[in-house]
Design a protein around this motif. Structure first.
Motif, PDB file in Angstrom:
ATOM      1  N   LYS A   1       2.792 -12.143  12.135  1.00 45.70           N
ATOM      2  CA  LYS A   1       2.523 -12.078  10.690  1.00 45.70           C
ATOM      3  C   LYS A   1       3.377 -13.123   9.975  1.00 45.70           C
ATOM      4  N   SER A   2       3.190 -13.257   8.656  1.00 42.54           N
ATOM      5  CA  SER A   2       4.024 -14.208   7.904  1.00 42.54           C
ATOM      6  C   SER A   2       4.414 -13.597   6.568  1.00 42.54           C
ATOM      7  N   THR A   3       5.187 -14.339   5.781  1.00 39.81           N
ATOM      8  CA  THR A   3       5.672 -13.796   4.496  1.00 39.81           C
ATOM      9  C   THR A   3       4.541 -13.636   3.477  1.00 39.81           C
ATOM     10  N   THR A   4       3.368 -14.223   3.729  1.00 42.94           N
ATOM     11  CA  THR A   4       2.256 -14.097   2.764  1.00 42.94           C
ATOM     12  C   THR A   4       1.908 -12.628   2.527  1.00 42.94           C
ATOM     13  N   ALA A   5       2.277 -11.763   3.505  1.00 44.71           N
ATOM     14  CA  ALA A   5       1.838 -10.367   3.413  1.00 44.71           C
ATOM     15  C   ALA A   5       2.859  -9.466   2.726  1.00 44.71           C
ATOM     16  N   SER A   6       4.031 -10.002   2.323  1.00 44.05           N
ATOM     17  CA  SER A   6       5.086  -9.091   1.857  1.00 44.05           C
ATOM     18  C   SER A   6       4.629  -8.260   0.657  1.00 44.05           C
ATOM     19  N   ASN A   7       3.964  -8.894  -0.281  1.00 39.25           N
ATOM     20  CA  ASN A   7       3.514  -8.173  -1.471  1.00 39.25           C
ATOM     21  C   ASN A   7       2.444  -7.138  -1.103  1.00 39.25           C
ATOM     22  N   ASP A   8       1.540  -7.539  -0.163  1.00 40.35           N
ATOM     23  CA  ASP A   8       0.492  -6.597   0.278  1.00 40.35           C
ATOM     24  C   ASP A   8       1.130  -5.343   0.861  1.00 40.35           C
ATOM     25  N   PHE A   9       2.167  -5.526   1.692  1.00 38.26           N
ATOM     26  CA  PHE A   9       2.805  -4.379   2.342  1.00 38.26           C
ATOM     27  C   PHE A   9       3.460  -3.460   1.315  1.00 38.26           C
ATOM     28  N   GLN A  10       4.086  -4.095   0.332  1.00 39.62           N
ATOM     29  CA  GLN A  10       4.752  -3.308  -0.697  1.00 39.62           C
ATOM     30  C   GLN A  10       3.740  -2.407  -1.408  1.00 39.62           C
ATOM     31  N   ARG A  11       2.591  -3.002  -1.739  1.00 34.16           N
ATOM     32  CA  ARG A  11       1.566  -2.224  -2.459  1.00 34.16           C
ATOM     33  C   ARG A  11       0.958  -1.155  -1.560  1.00 34.16           C
ATOM     34  N   ALA A  12       0.762  -1.516  -0.259  1.00 31.27           N
ATOM     35  CA  ALA A  12       0.182  -0.540   0.673  1.00 31.27           C
ATOM     36  C   ALA A  12       1.125   0.661   0.816  1.00 31.27           C
ATOM     37  N   LEU A  13       2.414   0.365   0.941  1.00 33.06           N
ATOM     38  CA  LEU A  13       3.410   1.423   1.088  1.00 33.06           C
ATOM     39  C   LEU A  13       3.429   2.311  -0.152  1.00 33.06           C
ATOM     40  N   ASP A  14       3.334   1.657  -1.291  1.00 33.61           N
ATOM     41  CA  ASP A  14       3.332   2.382  -2.559  1.00 33.61           C
ATOM     42  C   ASP A  14       2.139   3.350  -2.620  1.00 33.61           C
ATOM     43  N   LEU A  15       0.969   2.860  -2.183  1.00 36.45           N
ATOM     44  CA  LEU A  15      -0.227   3.715  -2.204  1.00 36.45           C
ATOM     45  C   LEU A  15      -0.086   4.883  -1.227  1.00 36.45           C
ATOM     46  N   ALA A  16       0.471   4.583  -0.034  1.00 38.52           N
ATOM     47  CA  ALA A  16       0.652   5.657   0.955  1.00 38.52           C
ATOM     48  C   ALA A  16       1.581   6.731   0.381  1.00 38.52           C
ATOM     49  N   LYS A  17       2.633   6.300  -0.318  1.00 36.85           N
ATOM     50  CA  LYS A  17       3.566   7.271  -0.913  1.00 36.85           C
ATOM     51  C   LYS A  17       2.855   8.088  -1.988  1.00 36.85           C
ATOM     52  N   ARG A  18       1.930   7.430  -2.708  1.00 36.47           N
ATOM     53  CA  ARG A  18       1.213   8.158  -3.756  1.00 36.47           C
ATOM     54  C   ARG A  18       0.333   9.242  -3.161  1.00 36.47           C
ATOM     55  N   ILE A  19      -0.296   8.932  -2.004  1.00 34.60           N
ATOM     56  CA  ILE A  19      -1.130   9.956  -1.355  1.00 34.60           C
ATOM     57  C   ILE A  19      -0.277  11.204  -1.115  1.00 34.60           C
ATOM     58  N   VAL A  20       0.958  10.974  -0.647  1.00 33.58           N
ATOM     59  CA  VAL A  20       1.848  12.109  -0.374  1.00 33.58           C
ATOM     60  C   VAL A  20       2.252  12.804  -1.684  1.00 33.58           C
TER      61      VAL A  20
END
Ligand code: ATP
Length: 518
Positions: free
Chosen positions: A401-420
């Protein structure tokens, strides 16, 4: 200047002489200094006290409710509330207590100022506007003085314009009417708010000039409850972001005096602009006209509008260009997002591009078929899959992977936390503060793992398409959703005929034109 220097020299000489003779001049010097300060600042303090607050809008407002796109509910509520100003004789006969204040609450750029101006036109009132921050000064009492001045100015303006009503519009009203005691230098804030309350309490239907205060705020939660009680701002009108129909109306309003190419579809554009405010849409129309002008064209094309939309959403196109290797990685990344998005939500991609704008080197613009306001768990998980698909595609093609995904991961993690947090995980309804961190981490991990597996499987099935789309992006910089879908259906790129043209990199490049498949 010379005279001043001579006098200063003499004064210093006298002070030195008297000091040497044993006189104590300190009290006299302090007194002199204080007198000088008061004289020197008197003008400024007076100016601050007299400073005019409130801008008069040229005579009376020419904006009508027809100039406000969308906002059907807000317009209806406001017109209803304004009825007593239009038909005040009947209101008086019926013994109606007049509305003294109306609060327009909603996100920035949704047309609150426009609505207030339209209200002035609708009720044939004089219109004066001010911003909450204009009332706040470090000098105690001046804010209150300005509130008095504002009401006086509004009445005078109405008399000058031979009108019987005046509308005072206060933008950012939360600055002036925030909770008392909440501000740092709170005495001044409190006095200013008290004065506003006093002025509003004094408004009567039988006044020579009937005054209505319209306040606008993005933060109604910050307002002092006293301001919202009946008899003050007792009507709150929500001015929300426009829905699809509203966006279509606003776009039509701002494009009505601009020449358009026949292929322009305002409906498509309205669909693609979910979440944008009226101010964004106005800016989009303006940017599109500038682009048409730059191209030397007499009409705005759909392409100009799409490009203007990219600019409004992502910012100005950047000069800084990625190296060829970086460009390929970005293209693979964006192709991954696009393929997974189209697989999970067919028809959802409006455009995929690798032109660098704002903070992004590339991006996928989504266009949901309908505005979405409710998200079930499945929809949030799909969103997570789309977010992590960029990194997934990179991993599939490069093994890393590369740093291009850092923002995507942050948002994905945020959404996963919201599901919880929203009680949609196997843990059910949880309190994040008391639940065990291990349990929370475990369910969040499970959501992300599940999404990761699903994304990897979609990408694996479409490996050839991801590569083909990335190749096309490198050649053409952007792909509209329709072409992307064709490529996905066909299982690869269409056949292309090559023609020379300047590419976006500013060098001579190749333009591709779709050849009829045959
Ligand atoms: P803020 O909260 O930032 O003060 P606002 O809600 O008062 O913003 P306006 O100043 O009324 O927003 O809108 C800014 C510009 O955006 C308007 O001059 C207009 O061009 C455009 N605009 C916003 N909303 C609408 C709308 N509903 N219809 C037409 N144009 C709109």
């Amino acid at each position: 200047m010379k005279k001043f220097e001579v006098l200063a020299g003499i004064a210093v000489g006298v002070v030195a002489f008297l000091t040497l003779r044993g006189y104590n001049l300190l009290p006299w010097l302090l007194l002199l200094g204080l007198t000088y300060f008061l004289v020197a600042t008197r003008g400024q303090l007076g100016d601050i006290g007299r400073k005019k607050v409130g801008a008069v809008v040229g005579g009376s407002s020419r904006i009508t409710f027809d100039d406000v796109g969308g906002q059907r509910v807000a317009k209806r509520e406001l017109m209803e509330a304004l009825q007593f100003l239009r038909d005040y004789e009947r209101a008086k006969r019926l013994g109606i207590r007049p509305l003294k204040g109306i609060l327009l609450a909603g996100p920035p750029g949704t047309g609150k100022t426009l609505l207030a101006k339209a209200a002035a036109h609708y009720t044939d009132s004089a219109f004066i506007s001010a911003s909450g921050s204009e009332f706040i000064e470090v000098y105690a009492g001046l804010g209150a003085q300005r509130v008095r001045n504002l009401f006086e100015s509004a009445r005078k303006l109405a008399r000058d314009q031979k009108k019987t009503a005046a509308i005072i519009f206060i933008d950012e009203v939360e600055v002036l009417a925030g909770r008392r005691g909440a501000q740092v230098g709170h005495l001044e804030y409190d006095q200013t708010l008290n004065q506003l309350l006093v002025e509003m309490d004094g408004l009567r239907l039988e006044d020579e000039v009937r005054v209505l205060v319209i306040g606008a705020t993005n933060r109604p939660d910050l307002l002092d409850p006293a301001i919202l009680r009946p008899g003050r701002f007792d009507r709150t009108v929500r001015v929300d972001l426009p829905d699809k129909e509203g966006r279509s109306e606003i776009l039509s309003l701002h494009l009505r005096n601009k020449p358009l190419s026949p292929e322009v579809s305002i409906e498509d554009l309205a669909r693609e602009t979910f979440g944008l405010s009226g101010a964004h849409l106005e800016s989009l129309c303006n940017e599109a006209a500038i682009l048409a002008l730059r191209r030397g064209s007499d009409a705005i094309t759909q392409r100009d509008l799409e490009e203007a939309l990219d600019k409004v959403l992502m910012g100005e196109r950047l000069e800084r260009l990625p190296s060829p290797e970086e460009l390929r990685r970005v293209a693979v990344h964006e192709a991954g997002h696009a393929v997974v998005s189209e697989t999970l939500r067919p028809g959802s991609v409006a455009q995929v591009t690798v032109s660098p704008r704002g903070n992004a080197l590339g991006f996928v613009r989504h266009a949901p078929q309908d505005d979405v306001y409710v998200y079930p768990k499945e929809a949030i998980e799909e969103e997570i899959c789309i977010l992590i698909a960029g990194a997934g595609a990179e991993e599939m093609h490069y093994g890393s992977k590369s740093t291009t995904a850092s923002n995507d991961f942050q948002r994905a993690l945020d959404l996963a936390k919201r599901i919880v947090s929203y009680g949609m995980s196997p843990l059910g309804v949880v309190d994040r503060d008391t639940a065990s961190p291990e349990a929370l981490a475990k369910v969040t991990r499970e959501i992300l793992d599940r999404c990761q597996d699903r994304t990897a499987s979609i990408l694996k099935k479409n490996r050839a398409q991801v590569k083909a789309i990335a190749d096309e992006l490198i050649r053409r910089e952007s792909l509209p959703g329709s072409e992307l879908r064709k490529m996905l259906e066909a299982g690869g790129p269409p056949r292309w005929r090559w023609r020379r043209m300047p590419s976006y990199r500013g060098k001579r490049g190749l333009k591709v034109e779709e050849a009829a498949r045959g």
